[in-house]
Design a protein around this motif. Structure first.
Motif, PDB file in Angstrom:
ATOM      1  N   ASP A   1       0.844  -1.187   0.000  1.00 55.13           N
ATOM      2  CA  ASP A   1       0.000   0.000   0.000  1.00 55.13           C
ATOM      3  C   ASP A   1       0.883   1.242   0.000  1.00 55.13           C
ATOM      4  OD1 ASP A   1      -2.319  -1.545   0.161  1.00 55.13           O
ATOM      5  OD2 ASP A   1      -2.291  -1.529   2.363  1.00 55.13           O
ATOM      6  N   PHE A   2       0.284   2.382  -0.328  1.00 57.65           N
ATOM      7  CA  PHE A   2       0.997   3.651  -0.268  1.00 57.65           C
ATOM      8  C   PHE A   2       1.511   3.849   1.158  1.00 57.65           C
ATOM      9  CE2 PHE A   2       1.466   8.213   0.103  1.00 57.65           C
ATOM     10  CZ  PHE A   2       1.997   8.571  -1.128  1.00 57.65           C
ATOM     11  N   PRO A   3       2.803   4.197   1.336  1.00 55.96           N
ATOM     12  CA  PRO A   3       3.345   4.362   2.692  1.00 55.96           C
ATOM     13  C   PRO A   3       2.661   5.503   3.447  1.00 55.96           C
ATOM     14  CG  PRO A   3       5.101   4.315   1.060  1.00 55.96           C
ATOM     15  CD  PRO A   3       3.810   4.397   0.313  1.00 55.96           C
ATOM     16  N   ALA A   4       2.340   5.265   4.698  1.00 52.87           N
ATOM     17  CA  ALA A   4       1.686   6.294   5.519  1.00 52.87           C
ATOM     18  C   ALA A   4       2.677   7.363   5.953  1.00 52.87           C
ATOM     19  CB  ALA A   4       1.054   5.645   6.746  1.00 52.87           C
ATOM     20  N   ASN A   5       3.945   7.013   6.003  1.00 51.34           N
ATOM     21  CA  ASN A   5       4.989   7.924   6.450  1.00 51.34           C
ATOM     22  C   ASN A   5       5.422   8.850   5.302  1.00 51.34           C
ATOM     23  OD1 ASN A   5       6.534   8.716   8.624  1.00 51.34           O
ATOM     24  ND2 ASN A   5       8.195   7.305   8.181  1.00 51.34           N
TER      25      ASN A   5
ATOM     26  N   TYR B   1       6.242  13.595   0.282  1.00 41.00           N
ATOM     27  CA  TYR B   1       7.377  13.157  -0.538  1.00 41.00           C
ATOM     28  C   TYR B   1       6.956  12.051  -1.496  1.00 41.00           C
ATOM     29  CZ  TYR B   1      11.619  10.868  -2.015  1.00 41.00           C
ATOM     30  OH  TYR B   1      12.595  10.287  -2.785  1.00 41.00           O
ATOM     31  N   TYR B   2       6.291  11.029  -0.980  1.00 38.69           N
ATOM     32  CA  TYR B   2       5.914   9.898  -1.823  1.00 38.69           C
ATOM     33  C   TYR B   2       4.857  10.287  -2.859  1.00 38.69           C
ATOM     34  CZ  TYR B   2       8.649   6.875   1.226  1.00 38.69           C
ATOM     35  OH  TYR B   2       9.676   6.293   1.933  1.00 38.69           O
ATOM     36  N   THR B   3       3.965  11.219  -2.526  1.00 38.14           N
ATOM     37  CA  THR B   3       2.983  11.698  -3.505  1.00 38.14           C
ATOM     38  C   THR B   3       3.694  12.412  -4.647  1.00 38.14           C
ATOM     39  OG1 THR B   3       1.233  11.888  -1.860  1.00 38.14           O
ATOM     40  CG2 THR B   3       0.982  13.206  -3.865  1.00 38.14           C
TER      41      THR B   3
ATOM     42  N   ASN C   1       6.952  -0.988  -4.436  1.00 34.68           N
ATOM     43  CA  ASN C   1       6.048  -2.124  -4.606  1.00 34.68           C
ATOM     44  C   ASN C   1       4.617  -1.637  -4.863  1.00 34.68           C
ATOM     45  OD1 ASN C   1       7.972  -4.167  -4.424  1.00 34.68           O
ATOM     46  ND2 ASN C   1       7.884  -4.167  -2.203  1.00 34.68           N
ATOM     47  N   TYR C   2       4.205  -0.574  -4.166  1.00 35.15           N
ATOM     48  CA  TYR C   2       2.908   0.068  -4.418  1.00 35.15           C
ATOM     49  C   TYR C   2       2.853   0.585  -5.857  1.00 35.15           C
ATOM     50  CZ  TYR C   2       0.064   4.319  -4.739  1.00 35.15           C
ATOM     51  OH  TYR C   2      -0.778   5.314  -5.171  1.00 35.15           O
ATOM     52  N   PHE C   3       3.904   1.271  -6.276  1.00 32.34           N
ATOM     53  CA  PHE C   3       3.952   1.849  -7.620  1.00 32.34           C
ATOM     54  C   PHE C   3       3.844   0.759  -8.685  1.00 32.34           C
ATOM     55  CE2 PHE C   3       5.791   3.697 -11.397  1.00 32.34           C
ATOM     56  CZ  PHE C   3       5.273   4.983 -11.395  1.00 32.34           C
ATOM     57  N   ILE C   4       4.569  -0.331  -8.502  1.00 34.25           N
ATOM     58  CA  ILE C   4       4.520  -1.447  -9.453  1.00 34.25           C
ATOM     59  C   ILE C   4       3.109  -2.019  -9.513  1.00 34.25           C
ATOM     60  CG2 ILE C   4       5.286  -3.834  -9.822  1.00 34.25           C
ATOM     61  CD1 ILE C   4       8.090  -2.868  -8.811  1.00 34.25           C
TER      62      ILE C   4
ATOM     63  N   SER D   1       3.278  -3.992 -14.488  1.00 34.57           N
ATOM     64  CA  SER D   1       2.957  -5.412 -14.411  1.00 34.57           C
ATOM     65  C   SER D   1       3.571  -5.985 -13.147  1.00 34.57           C
ATOM     66  CB  SER D   1       3.538  -6.121 -15.639  1.00 34.57           C
ATOM     67  OG  SER D   1       3.664  -7.485 -15.410  1.00 34.57           O
ATOM     68  N   LEU D   2       2.909  -6.954 -12.556  1.00 37.82           N
ATOM     69  CA  LEU D   2       3.452  -7.574 -11.345  1.00 37.82           C
ATOM     70  C   LEU D   2       4.736  -8.349 -11.627  1.00 37.82           C
ATOM     71  CD1 LEU D   2       0.200  -8.662  -9.494  1.00 37.82           C
ATOM     72  CD2 LEU D   2       1.619  -6.642  -9.124  1.00 37.82           C
ATOM     73  N   THR D   3       5.093  -8.509 -12.905  1.00 38.64           N
ATOM     74  CA  THR D   3       6.363  -9.157 -13.251  1.00 38.64           C
ATOM     75  C   THR D   3       7.491  -8.140 -13.429  1.00 38.64           C
ATOM     76  OG1 THR D   3       5.824  -9.139 -15.604  1.00 38.64           O
ATOM     77  CG2 THR D   3       5.196 -11.113 -14.348  1.00 38.64           C
ATOM     78  N   THR D   4       7.205  -6.870 -13.191  1.00 34.89           N
ATOM     79  CA  THR D   4       8.223  -5.823 -13.279  1.00 34.89           C
ATOM     80  C   THR D   4       9.300  -6.081 -12.230  1.00 34.89           C
ATOM     81  OG1 THR D   4       6.614  -4.204 -14.055  1.00 34.89           O
ATOM     82  CG2 THR D   4       8.637  -3.332 -13.095  1.00 34.89           C
ATOM     83  N   ASN D   5      10.549  -6.027 -12.655  1.00 34.13           N
ATOM     84  CA  ASN D   5      11.677  -6.224 -11.746  1.00 34.13           C
ATOM     85  C   ASN D   5      12.057  -4.908 -11.082  1.00 34.13           C
ATOM     86  OD1 ASN D   5      12.374  -9.063 -12.031  1.00 34.13           O
ATOM     87  ND2 ASN D   5      12.788  -8.533 -14.159  1.00 34.13           N
ATOM     88  N   LEU D   6      12.388  -4.990  -9.804  1.00 38.94           N
ATOM     89  CA  LEU D   6      12.811  -3.833  -9.028  1.00 38.94           C
ATOM     90  C   LEU D   6      14.225  -4.075  -8.521  1.00 38.94           C
ATOM     91  CD1 LEU D   6      12.292  -1.140  -7.525  1.00 38.94           C
ATOM     92  CD2 LEU D   6      11.245  -2.496  -5.679  1.00 38.94           C
ATOM     93  N   TYR D   7      15.124  -3.153  -8.851  1.00 34.95           N
ATOM     94  CA  TYR D   7      16.509  -3.206  -8.396  1.00 34.95           C
ATOM     95  C   TYR D   7      16.780  -1.926  -7.601  1.00 34.95           C
ATOM     96  CZ  TYR D   7      16.635  -6.576 -12.202  1.00 34.95           C
ATOM     97  OH  TYR D   7      16.359  -7.634 -13.035  1.00 34.95           O
ATOM     98  N   VAL D   8      17.186  -2.079  -6.360  1.00 36.32           N
ATOM     99  CA  VAL D   8      17.445  -0.920  -5.502  1.00 36.32           C
ATOM    100  C   VAL D   8      18.902  -0.986  -5.049  1.00 36.32           C
ATOM    101  CG1 VAL D   8      16.807   0.304  -3.396  1.00 36.32           C
ATOM    102  CG2 VAL D   8      15.047  -0.925  -4.688  1.00 36.32           C
ATOM    103  N   THR D   9      19.694  -0.015  -5.484  1.00 42.30           N
ATOM    104  CA  THR D   9      21.076   0.114  -5.034  1.00 42.30           C
ATOM    105  C   THR D   9      21.109   1.169  -3.943  1.00 42.30           C
ATOM    106  OG1 THR D   9      21.913  -0.448  -7.234  1.00 42.30           O
ATOM    107  CG2 THR D   9      23.431   0.686  -5.731  1.00 42.30           C
ATOM    108  N   VAL D  10      21.641   0.797  -2.792  1.00 40.38           N
ATOM    109  CA  VAL D  10      21.763   1.733  -1.674  1.00 40.38           C
ATOM    110  C   VAL D  10      23.243   2.038  -1.507  1.00 40.38           C
ATOM    111  CG1 VAL D  10      21.227   2.181   0.738  1.00 40.38           C
ATOM    112  CG2 VAL D  10      19.710   0.708  -0.618  1.00 40.38           C
TER     113      VAL D  10
END
Length: 149
Positions: free
Chosen positions: A39-43, A47-49, A117-120, A125-134
């Motif tokens: 879900d959309f983050p409550a915190n 910023y997230y909007t 994950n909310y954005f995807i 598509s739920l098959t969209t890959n997400l790569y996060v480099t920190v």
């Protein structure tokens, strides 16, 4: 000898260095990370909007032909999430999201991942890959979160 710190949901992270204010960890990559909620983050709602609308607009411009090359479907920012780059299939559908976080309080990282994950779920598509480099993960000493309600 390498020192490690246990961070909930991120296991043990290797310590790069420690200062009076914070502990800094080595960079890491997350591939298709999951969160308890998509879900959309409550915190930090403003910023997230803002991020959601900017990313939506980028995809729209590419799909309408206003951006010709998918290599140019990228958002750059001076925020902690410094860049978001989309990759597409031949139908101009998002198949990958590459996120570069120049800095992240790892105690808030779940909200960032939850946002993607909310954005995807909402726009891709739920098959969209997400790569996060920190790049510069850290925690602030004496605080449980950098961004609080």
């Amino acid at each position: 000898m390498q020192t490690y710190v246990f961070i909930p949901n991120h296991k043990f992270l290797p310590v790069l260095k420690e200062t009076k204010e914070m502990v800094l960890f080595e960079p890491f990559l997350l591939v298709n990370p999951s969160t308890e909620s998509d879900d959309f983050p409550a915190n930090d709602e403003p910023y997230y909007t803002s991020l959601e609308m900017q990313l939506r607009h980028l995809i729209y411009k590419f799909q309408k032909g206003w951006i010709q090359s998918e290599r140019q479907v990228i958002l750059s920012s001076d925020e902690c999430i410094a860049s978001v780059h989309f990759t597409f299939n031949e139908k101009k559908e998002v198949i990958g999201i590459n996120v570069f976080q120049r800095s992240s309080n790892v105690l808030n990282l779940d909200e960032d991942i939850q946002f993607f994950n909310y954005f995807i779920k909402k726009y891709c598509s739920l098959t969209t890959n997400l790569y996060v480099t920190v790049s510069q993960p850290h925690i602030f000493k004496g605080k449980t979160k950098k961004v609080s309600d």
